[in-house]
Design a protein around this motif. Structure first.
Motif, short mmCIF file in Angstrom:
data_model
loop_
_atom_site.label_atom_id
_atom_site.label_comp_id
_atom_site.label_asym_id
_atom_site.label_seq_id
_atom_site.Cartn_x
_atom_site.Cartn_y
_atom_site.Cartn_z
N CYS A 66 11.73 -11.35 -11.52
CA CYS A 66 11.68 -10.45 -10.63
C CYS A 66 10.44 -9.66 -10.44
O CYS A 66 9.80 -9.60 -9.58
N HIS A 67 9.95 -9.36 -11.88
CA HIS A 67 8.63 -8.56 -11.83
C HIS A 67 7.34 -9.50 -11.40
O HIS A 67 6.71 -9.00 -10.87
N MET A 68 7.52 -10.77 -11.73
CA MET A 68 6.27 -11.49 -11.23
C MET A 68 6.54 -11.69 -9.85
O MET A 68 5.47 -11.77 -9.25
N MET A 69 7.49 -11.69 -9.23
CA MET A 69 7.63 -11.87 -7.66
C MET A 69 7.27 -10.71 -7.04
O MET A 69 6.49 -10.61 -5.91
N LEU A 116 3.37 -10.32 -7.28
CA LEU A 116 2.51 -11.27 -6.67
C LEU A 116 2.63 -10.69 -5.28
O LEU A 116 1.48 -10.63 -4.54
N TYR A 117 3.54 -9.94 -4.88
CA TYR A 117 3.74 -9.50 -3.64
C TYR A 117 2.72 -8.14 -3.35
O TYR A 117 2.05 -8.36 -2.45
N VAL A 118 2.87 -7.33 -4.33
CA VAL A 118 1.62 -6.18 -4.37
C VAL A 118 0.20 -6.59 -4.52
O VAL A 118 -0.72 -6.13 -3.78
N CYS A 119 0.16 -7.63 -5.27
CA CYS A 119 -1.32 -8.11 -5.39
C CYS A 119 -1.80 -8.80 -3.95
O CYS A 119 -2.84 -8.55 -3.55
N SER A 120 -0.85 -9.37 -3.30
CA SER A 120 -1.11 -9.96 -1.97
C SER A 120 -1.47 -8.94 -1.01
O SER A 120 -2.18 -9.04 0.01
N GLN A 121 -0.68 -7.72 -1.06
CA GLN A 121 -0.95 -6.60 -0.32
C GLN A 121 -2.28 -6.04 -0.54
O GLN A 121 -2.63 -4.98 0.41
N ASN A 122 -2.79 -6.20 -1.71
CA ASN A 122 -4.06 -5.54 -2.11
C ASN A 122 -5.16 -6.45 -2.22
O ASN A 122 -6.24 -5.96 -2.72
N GLY A 123 -4.98 -7.79 -1.73
CA GLY A 123 -6.12 -8.63 -1.62
C GLY A 123 -6.80 -9.12 -2.85
O GLY A 123 -7.67 -9.50 -3.11
N LEU A 145 -4.33 -4.46 -13.22
CA LEU A 145 -3.39 -3.79 -14.16
C LEU A 145 -2.52 -2.64 -13.53
O LEU A 145 -1.39 -2.73 -13.86
N LYS A 146 -3.08 -1.66 -12.87
CA LYS A 146 -2.36 -0.76 -12.13
C LYS A 146 -1.10 -1.22 -11.38
O LYS A 146 -0.08 -0.61 -11.41
N LEU A 147 -1.27 -2.31 -10.68
CA LEU A 147 -0.43 -2.91 -9.76
C LEU A 147 1.11 -3.19 -10.58
O LEU A 147 1.99 -3.52 -9.86
N HIS A 148 1.06 -3.37 -11.85
CA HIS A 148 2.49 -3.88 -12.48
C HIS A 148 3.28 -2.62 -12.30
O HIS A 148 4.50 -2.82 -12.48
N GLN A 149 2.82 -1.18 -12.47
CA GLN A 149 3.67 -0.22 -12.18
C GLN A 149 4.32 -0.10 -10.65
O GLN A 149 5.43 0.24 -10.68
N LYS A 150 3.66 -0.75 -9.81
CA LYS A 150 4.15 -0.68 -8.36
C LYS A 150 5.23 -1.64 -8.47
O LYS A 150 6.21 -1.71 -7.87
N ALA A 151 5.09 -3.01 -8.94
CA ALA A 151 5.74 -3.84 -9.10
C ALA A 151 7.04 -3.72 -9.70
O ALA A 151 8.09 -4.11 -9.29
N ASN A 152 6.96 -2.96 -10.58
CA ASN A 152 8.34 -2.51 -11.47
C ASN A 152 8.91 -1.40 -10.48
O ASN A 152 10.28 -1.52 -10.46
N GLN A 153 8.42 -0.64 -9.85
CA GLN A 153 9.30 0.07 -8.85
C GLN A 153 9.92 -0.62 -7.71
O GLN A 153 10.79 -0.14 -7.38
#
Length: 153
Positions: free
Chosen positions: A66-69, A72-79, A124-132
């Motif tokens: 779930c964290h990986m998915m 990947l979602y927040v990374c796609s949102q941020n290019g 690296l920062k986007l891991h926090q958003k992914a966790n949320q």
């Protein structure tokens, strides 16, 4: 919006892995419609079949996946173009003297490879958003920690 998930569990006392009259076999099957049957047991520490998945394995696997998915979602949102994602997660389960227990902590160690060196800090920062955003992490009553690394591929 709500979504319903279903699982069917099948166990009986006449299974071939019966240990004795004192202990029940822990081996059982879980079926989710349209998917392969999942053979499950207890962890070896709890007199289960160590060759099968156990609920603890499945909970940790759900968090990692779930964290990986979510990531990947927040990374796609941020290019951010993610080229590779690896994780060697760990979970700590405490068992009390009365036999009850619970997970007290999960640590994820995501190692991400991206294409753009200018995006490492953001990646690296986007891991926090992914966790949320992670449905499974949001359902847990223990901390899900991240020790992430990122490099350019």
């Amino acid at each position: 919006m709500k979504h319903l998930f279903k699982a069917n569990l099948n166990w009986n006392s006449k299974q071939k892995h019966e240990l004795s009259k004192k202990f029940y076999s822990k081996t059982h099957q879980i079926k989710v419609e349209g998917k392969s049957i999942l053979d499950v047991s207890a962890a070896k520490a709890f007199k289960g079949d160590p060759s099968l998945y156990n609920p603890e394995d499945l909970l940790l696997s759900s968090l990692v996946s779930c964290h990986m998915m979510s990531y990947l979602y927040v990374c796609s949102q941020n290019g951010i173009e993610v080229l590779e994602y690896l994780d060697n997660a760990e979970a700590i389960l405490e068992v009390n003297p009365d036999g009850s227990g619970r997970f007290v902590e999960v640590k994820l160690f995501p190692k991400v490879k991206i294409s753009n060196p200018d995006q490492i800090e953001l990646a690296l920062k986007l891991h926090q958003k992914a966790n949320q955003l992670c449905f499974i992490a949001n359902s847990c009553n223990f901390p899900v920690l991240h020790n992430a690394s990122c490099e350019v591929f």
